[in-house]
Design a protein around this motif. Structure first.
Motif, short mmCIF file in Angstrom:
data_model
loop_
_atom_site.label_atom_id
_atom_site.label_comp_id
_atom_site.label_asym_id
_atom_site.label_seq_id
_atom_site.Cartn_x
_atom_site.Cartn_y
_atom_site.Cartn_z
N ARG A 62 -15.59 3.44 -4.05
CA ARG A 62 -14.95 4.16 -5.15
C ARG A 62 -13.43 4.14 -4.97
O ARG A 62 -12.92 3.93 -3.87
N LYS A 63 -12.72 4.40 -6.05
CA LYS A 63 -11.27 4.38 -6.03
C LYS A 63 -10.73 5.58 -5.26
O LYS A 63 -11.31 6.66 -5.30
N ASP A 64 -9.62 5.37 -4.55
CA ASP A 64 -8.95 6.44 -3.82
C ASP A 64 -7.73 6.87 -4.64
O ASP A 64 -6.79 6.09 -4.84
N GLU A 65 -7.74 8.11 -5.10
CA GLU A 65 -6.65 8.59 -5.96
C GLU A 65 -5.32 8.67 -5.20
O GLU A 65 -4.24 8.56 -5.80
N ALA A 66 -5.37 8.85 -3.90
CA ALA A 66 -4.13 9.01 -3.12
C ALA A 66 -3.52 7.67 -2.72
O ALA A 66 -2.38 7.63 -2.23
N LEU A 67 -4.28 6.57 -2.90
CA LEU A 67 -3.83 5.26 -2.43
C LEU A 67 -3.58 4.33 -3.61
O LEU A 67 -4.46 4.14 -4.46
N VAL A 68 -2.40 3.76 -3.66
CA VAL A 68 -2.05 2.79 -4.71
C VAL A 68 -1.84 1.43 -4.05
O VAL A 68 -1.02 1.31 -3.13
N PHE B 123 3.52 7.30 2.73
CA PHE B 123 3.49 6.22 3.74
C PHE B 123 3.32 4.90 2.99
O PHE B 123 2.38 4.72 2.22
N ILE B 124 4.23 3.96 3.21
CA ILE B 124 4.23 2.68 2.48
C ILE B 124 4.17 1.53 3.47
O ILE B 124 4.94 1.49 4.44
N TYR C 189 0.86 -1.19 0.00
CA TYR C 189 0.00 0.00 0.00
C TYR C 189 0.89 1.24 0.00
O TYR C 189 1.76 1.37 0.88
N THR C 190 0.68 2.14 -0.98
CA THR C 190 1.43 3.40 -1.04
C THR C 190 0.43 4.55 -0.95
O THR C 190 -0.42 4.71 -1.83
N LEU C 191 0.52 5.32 0.13
CA LEU C 191 -0.44 6.40 0.37
C LEU C 191 0.28 7.74 0.38
O LEU C 191 1.29 7.92 1.09
N ALA C 192 -0.24 8.69 -0.41
CA ALA C 192 0.27 10.07 -0.37
C ALA C 192 -0.52 10.83 0.69
O ALA C 192 -1.72 11.10 0.52
#
Length: 398
Positions: free
Chosen positions: A155-161, A137-138, A46-49
């Motif tokens: 729905r999709k979260d643009e800040a979370l990959v 934050f990873i 998980y990669t979060l901006a």
């Protein structure tokens, strides 16, 4: 103190077990989490901006094998350095700050330079909580059981990959897995049970001392899977074994008739379920269902169990027995011994309404000339005894 366990489900994720400990004496408390599922087929990253204070409140499940990183500070929490936790991003930073501050008084006394650098780093971590500037934050978890909340779900979260990946052999070894066999084991978990002897604690049925019961799943050739359970007591030496059918009740009952003509017939494998009755017409002998329980043994072993059942009954051969009955039973035991030694030819009949009993065909897959297997429709009374008349498997919702 008291530890409380709670099985809970996280929306859009899975079930986890939360354990919470609290001490009334010193007011110390702690929470940990464990995944309620198995290790996933793929790892997850998980990669979060993080751009706002709201992002600091996102729920995070971090298992003990997950690595947490903040690249901007070159900061990392390695795997297996912390227990699994259900918290927020702010909570993970607070936990890191607490861990770093823990030994600072000793460091200030022994190595002031190192303590000063750690103080600077702690202040940087605390500034992150204010989110004056964005950071990344990873969480990287090879087991696939960690999680970062998506507040916009479904729905999709643009800040979370979210990235899924195949584990490397080193990561599989770290998790205690055989990296190459992982996909096969995940595909057929029952295969592990077939190759493993399971053990659970119980009490001895004779002396009630603590003992252990071994349980094994066994495939009988040309029949089906059965579960064998064996108990051995170290205190009194009592040993017992029992067998359960691994499948459902068959559509028809089974009647198996063997004509014993040779001493080698005594070595045939036999599975007598708890619903099976045994009959030897030449001796006018019948053993009802439930007697001796389920047995997986040889024909000789079953006949010896029947002989022992008669001999150990105090009302038949003990002080309470009638004089005339004793001679008859001694004569019966003598005839039973002749069958065991192969000196008497008789018919051995097993009648199992559930269809879960078995007698080995030594000529398999060819027909056995001495063995006859009949299938028959159960009567209403037999279904009643098996509890099938009241069993409703379709339309029961109404």
């Amino acid at each position: 103190g008291v530890t409380r366990l709670l099985l809970t489900r996280i929306p859009f994720f899975k079930e986890i077990i939360v354990s919470s400990f609290a001490c009334d004496s010193c007011s110390w408390s702690n929470t940990e989490i464990q995944s309620a599922g198995r290790i996933q087929e793929q790892g997850v990253c998980y990669t979060l901006a993080v751009t706002s204070r709201q992002d600091m409140n996102r729920e995070v499940v971090k298992t003990d094998c997950a690595t947490a990183r903040i690249p901007e500070l070159d900061f990392e929490i390695p795997a297996f350095t912390q227990k699994g936790v259900l918290t927020t991003i702010e909570g993970i930073i607070n936990r890191a700050v607490t861990g770093l501050e823990q030994d600072q008084p000793i460091r200030r006394a022994t190595d002031e330079e190192v303590a000063r650098k750690i103080d600077e780093f702690i202040s940087k971590l605390k500034q992150l909580k204010e989110v004056h500037s964005s950071f990344t934050f990873i969480i990287d978890d090879p087991s696939g059981n960690s999680f970062v909340e998506n507040p916009h779900a479904p729905r999709k979260d643009e800040a979370l990959v979210v990235t899924h990946y195949r584990r490397s052999p080193q990561q599989a070894a770290m998790l205690g897995l055989q990296g190459e066999d992982l996909t096969e084991k995940a595909a057929d978990p029952a295969e592990d049970l077939r190759n493993e002897v399971l053990q659970f604690n119980t009490n001895c049925p004779e002396c009630n001392a603590p003992a252990s019961t071994n349980m094994k799943l066994v495939q009988i050739p040309h029949f089906k899977e059965v579960i064998i359970m064996a108990t051995n007591c170290d205190s009194c030496g009592h040993r017992t074994n029992e067998v359960k059918s691994g499948g459902a009740i068959e559509p028809q009952g089974t009647r198996i008739t063997l004509r014993i003509t040779d001493p080698s017939d005594m070595t045939r494998d036999i599975l007598k379920s708890e619903t099976c009755s045994v009959e030897i017409p030449e001796l006018e002998f019948e053993l009802g269902m439930g007697a001796l329980g389920g047995k997986f043994t040889t024909l000789e072993g079953l006949l010896k169990d029947i002989k022992e059942l008669v001999e150990r009954n105090p009302f038949t051969l003990g002080d309470s027995s009638a004089p005339g009955k004793t001679e008859k039973l001694q004569e019966f035991i003598g005839k039973l011994q002749e069958i065991i030694e192969g000196r008497r030819n008789v018919h051995f009949i097993m009648d199992d309404p559930a269809g879960n009993s078995y007698l080995q065909n030594v000529y398999a897959p060819e027909e056995d000339p001495e063995l006859q297997v009949e299938r028959y429709e159960r009567t209403f009374d037999q279904n009643e005894e098996l509890g099938l008349n009241d069993m409703k498997t379709e339309g029961y919702e109404a």
